[in-house]
Structures are given as structure tokens and as C-alpha cells.
Motif scaffolding. Structure first.
Motif, PDB file in Angstrom:
ATOM      1  N   UNK A   1       0.850  -1.177   0.000  1.00  0.00           N
ATOM      2  CA  UNK A   1       0.000   0.000   0.000  1.00  0.00           C
ATOM      3  C   UNK A   1       0.890   1.233   0.000  1.00  0.00           C
ATOM      4  N   UNK A   2       0.435   2.241  -0.686  1.00  0.00           N
ATOM      5  CA  UNK A   2       1.203   3.473  -0.793  1.00  0.00           C
ATOM      6  C   UNK A   2       1.380   4.123   0.578  1.00  0.00           C
ATOM      7  N   UNK A  67     -10.490  -0.314   1.454  1.00  0.00           N
ATOM      8  CA  UNK A  67      -9.905  -0.995   2.613  1.00  0.00           C
ATOM      9  C   UNK A  67     -10.907  -0.932   3.759  1.00  0.00           C
ATOM     10  N   UNK A  68     -10.970  -2.011   4.560  1.00  0.00           N
ATOM     11  CA  UNK A  68     -11.867  -2.020   5.713  1.00  0.00           C
ATOM     12  C   UNK A  68     -11.297  -2.905   6.816  1.00  0.00           C
ATOM     13  N   UNK A  69     -11.667  -2.573   8.047  1.00  0.00           N
ATOM     14  CA  UNK A  69     -11.283  -3.368   9.211  1.00  0.00           C
ATOM     15  C   UNK A  69     -12.502  -3.474  10.133  1.00  0.00           C
ATOM     16  N   UNK A 108      -0.491   1.775  36.132  1.00  0.00           N
ATOM     17  CA  UNK A 108      -0.847   0.364  36.310  1.00  0.00           C
ATOM     18  C   UNK A 108      -1.489  -0.246  35.061  1.00  0.00           C
ATOM     19  N   UNK A 109      -1.664   0.552  33.987  1.00  0.00           N
ATOM     20  CA  UNK A 109      -2.298   0.066  32.755  1.00  0.00           C
ATOM     21  C   UNK A 109      -1.245  -0.390  31.751  1.00  0.00           C
ATOM     22  N   UNK A 110      -1.526  -1.510  31.083  1.00  0.00           N
ATOM     23  CA  UNK A 110      -0.692  -1.989  29.978  1.00  0.00           C
ATOM     24  C   UNK A 110      -1.598  -2.400  28.829  1.00  0.00           C
ATOM     25  N   UNK A 111      -1.275  -1.903  27.650  1.00  0.00           N
ATOM     26  CA  UNK A 111      -1.971  -2.233  26.399  1.00  0.00           C
ATOM     27  C   UNK A 111      -1.063  -3.137  25.588  1.00  0.00           C
ATOM     28  N   UNK A 112      -1.633  -4.198  24.992  1.00  0.00           N
ATOM     29  CA  UNK A 112      -0.868  -5.092  24.114  1.00  0.00           C
ATOM     30  C   UNK A 112      -1.669  -5.352  22.848  1.00  0.00           C
ATOM     31  N   UNK A 113      -0.955  -5.453  21.728  1.00  0.00           N
ATOM     32  CA  UNK A 113      -1.600  -5.698  20.445  1.00  0.00           C
ATOM     33  C   UNK A 113      -0.738  -6.634  19.607  1.00  0.00           C
ATOM     34  N   UNK A 114      -1.376  -7.670  19.049  1.00  0.00           N
ATOM     35  CA  UNK A 114      -0.691  -8.619  18.167  1.00  0.00           C
ATOM     36  C   UNK A 114      -1.381  -8.597  16.815  1.00  0.00           C
ATOM     37  N   UNK A 115      -0.587  -8.625  15.735  1.00  0.00           N
ATOM     38  CA  UNK A 115      -1.122  -8.593  14.376  1.00  0.00           C
ATOM     39  C   UNK A 115      -0.459  -9.671  13.538  1.00  0.00           C
ATOM     40  N   UNK A 116      -1.256 -10.365  12.736  1.00  0.00           N
ATOM     41  CA  UNK A 116      -0.743 -11.293  11.726  1.00  0.00           C
ATOM     42  C   UNK A 116      -1.211 -10.806  10.366  1.00  0.00           C
ATOM     43  N   UNK A 117      -0.293 -10.770   9.397  1.00  0.00           N
ATOM     44  CA  UNK A 117      -0.647 -10.348   8.052  1.00  0.00           C
ATOM     45  C   UNK A 117      -0.112  -8.975   7.736  1.00  0.00           C
ATOM     46  N   UNK A 118      -0.630  -8.419   6.650  1.00  0.00           N
ATOM     47  CA  UNK A 118      -0.218  -7.082   6.217  1.00  0.00           C
ATOM     48  C   UNK A 118      -1.454  -6.276   5.847  1.00  0.00           C
ATOM     49  N   UNK A 119      -1.254  -5.075   5.350  1.00  0.00           N
ATOM     50  CA  UNK A 119      -2.348  -4.147   5.077  1.00  0.00           C
ATOM     51  C   UNK A 119      -3.403  -4.749   4.159  1.00  0.00           C
ATOM     52  N   UNK A 120      -3.007  -5.660   3.283  1.00  0.00           N
ATOM     53  CA  UNK A 120      -3.952  -6.228   2.324  1.00  0.00           C
ATOM     54  C   UNK A 120      -4.845  -7.314   2.928  1.00  0.00           C
ATOM     55  N   UNK A 121      -4.391  -7.958   4.049  1.00  0.00           N
ATOM     56  CA  UNK A 121      -5.161  -9.044   4.669  1.00  0.00           C
ATOM     57  C   UNK A 121      -4.562  -9.333   6.037  1.00  0.00           C
ATOM     58  N   UNK A 143      -8.683  -5.859   5.524  1.00  0.00           N
ATOM     59  CA  UNK A 143      -7.803  -5.831   4.368  1.00  0.00           C
ATOM     60  C   UNK A 143      -8.420  -5.045   3.220  1.00  0.00           C
ATOM     61  N   UNK A 144      -7.839  -5.236   2.054  1.00  0.00           N
ATOM     62  CA  UNK A 144      -8.295  -4.519   0.879  1.00  0.00           C
ATOM     63  C   UNK A 144      -9.651  -5.038   0.417  1.00  0.00           C
ATOM     64  N   UNK A 145     -10.485  -4.126  -0.037  1.00  0.00           N
ATOM     65  CA  UNK A 145     -11.793  -4.468  -0.587  1.00  0.00           C
ATOM     66  C   UNK A 145     -11.933  -3.766  -1.920  1.00  0.00           C
ATOM     67  N   UNK A 146     -12.856  -4.235  -2.722  1.00  0.00           N
ATOM     68  CA  UNK A 146     -13.094  -3.596  -4.009  1.00  0.00           C
ATOM     69  C   UNK A 146     -14.341  -4.152  -4.648  1.00  0.00           C
ATOM     70  N   UNK A 147     -14.679  -3.599  -5.774  1.00  0.00           N
ATOM     71  CA  UNK A 147     -15.870  -4.024  -6.496  1.00  0.00           C
ATOM     72  C   UNK A 147     -15.675  -5.415  -7.065  1.00  0.00           C
ATOM     73  N   UNK A 148     -16.758  -6.181  -7.068  1.00  0.00           N
ATOM     74  CA  UNK A 148     -16.753  -7.511  -7.667  1.00  0.00           C
ATOM     75  C   UNK A 148     -17.161  -7.374  -9.125  1.00  0.00           C
ATOM     76  N   UNK A 149     -16.350  -7.917  -9.988  1.00  0.00           N
ATOM     77  CA  UNK A 149     -16.690  -7.875 -11.407  1.00  0.00           C
ATOM     78  C   UNK A 149     -17.548  -9.079 -11.765  1.00  0.00           C
TER      79      UNK A 149
END
Length: 150
Positions: A1-2, A67-69, A108-121, A143-149
């Protein structure tokens, strides 16, 4: 992604939920909606609920979605701080521009985040701990979304 798209997404996140942005009109009954635009780019975050919630963030260029999440989360313990969550989300990293950093702490607060994949999925999971006890969790994917042909 740009790179300019990632930069736009980060600015949008910081200007909306993480930055206490003003809600726009509800797109669905009782939804919470936040919008941010720059030129031909538009970001919308829309969610339902409170302590248990579900929503979607999406990006458009010239009103075409690309793109959507989706996310679903819940508060599962006492002492949750929405302000701490917003603070963590304001540190969204360019290498994983979905939620917050892999780890962030204050007091006393801790935030954690785990990600698998990339911007497209991708899929991911975030959680908040207060004094070592998990009090919040959220699953996300997108991930990426678009029109269905046809």
C-alpha cells in the motif's frame, strides 16, 4: 500500500476516536460514527454498543471503498479507562496501522496488540491489563476491498 495511504489512515485515527473527535450523524440506528477526509480520501469509523461493541473502520478514495477493518470488543473487568485506550491508540505505528502499538504502558495500565498479516489481509487481537489483570479485549481483521466484477 502506498505510504501516503498509511499516513492518511494514521492522521484519521488520531483525529477521530483516539483524538476525541466529534461524532457525525448516525449511519445506522444508535451507531456512533466518526469521519475524517483529506482531498479525495475519506475515513469512517462506525460502531454499535458500549462495554460490548462491534464496528468497522473503512477507507474510500473518490467515494470508492478500498480498505476495511472490522472489530469486536468488550470490557471484562473493573477499572477500564477509555482515556487510556485512546492514549494507546494515538500511538498507532506505521508498520501496523490498525490499532495501537505492540505494547504501551502508563501507571498500572498496559496495552498489548498482536497482528498477523499485512495491510492487504490481516487479523489481530488487543488487550488491556490493569495491575496485571486483563480488563478489556478486542479482535480485529480486515484488508483490501473492491468491487466484484460480474
Amino acid at each position: 500500500m502506498a505510504e501516503n495511504i498509511i499516513d492518511f489512515l494514521i492522521r484519521a485515527k488520531k483525529a477521530t476516536y483516539a483524538g476525541n473527535g466529534n461524532e457525525t450523524g448516525s449511519s445506522r440506528p444508535n451507531s456512533h460514527d466518526l469521519q475524517y477526509s483529506e482531498g479525495s480520501l475519506k475515513y469512517i469509523d462506525s460502531w454499535l454498543g458500549g462495554d460490548k461493541f462491534a464496528g468497522e473502520e473503512a477507507l474510500w478514495e473518490n467515494d470508492a471503498p478500498f480498505w476495511a477493518m472490522n472489530y469486536v470488543g468488550r470490557v471484562i473487568g473493573s477499572g477500564f479507562s477509555g482515556d487510556f485506550l485512546k492514549e494507546a491508540l494515538s500511538h498507532v505505528p506505521a508498520e501496523n496501522p490498525y490499532r495501537g502499538p505492540s505494547e504501551y504502558s502508563r501507571g498500572d495500565f498496559t496495552y498489548k496488540c498482536k497482528v498477523d498479516g499485512d495491510f492487504s489481509w490481516f487479523t489481530g487481537y488487543e488487550e488491556i491489563f490493569l495491575s496485571g489483570n486483563k480488563i478489556y479485549e478486542l479482535y480485529f481483521h480486515g484488508g483490501e476491498v473492491g468491487a466484484v466484477e460480474v
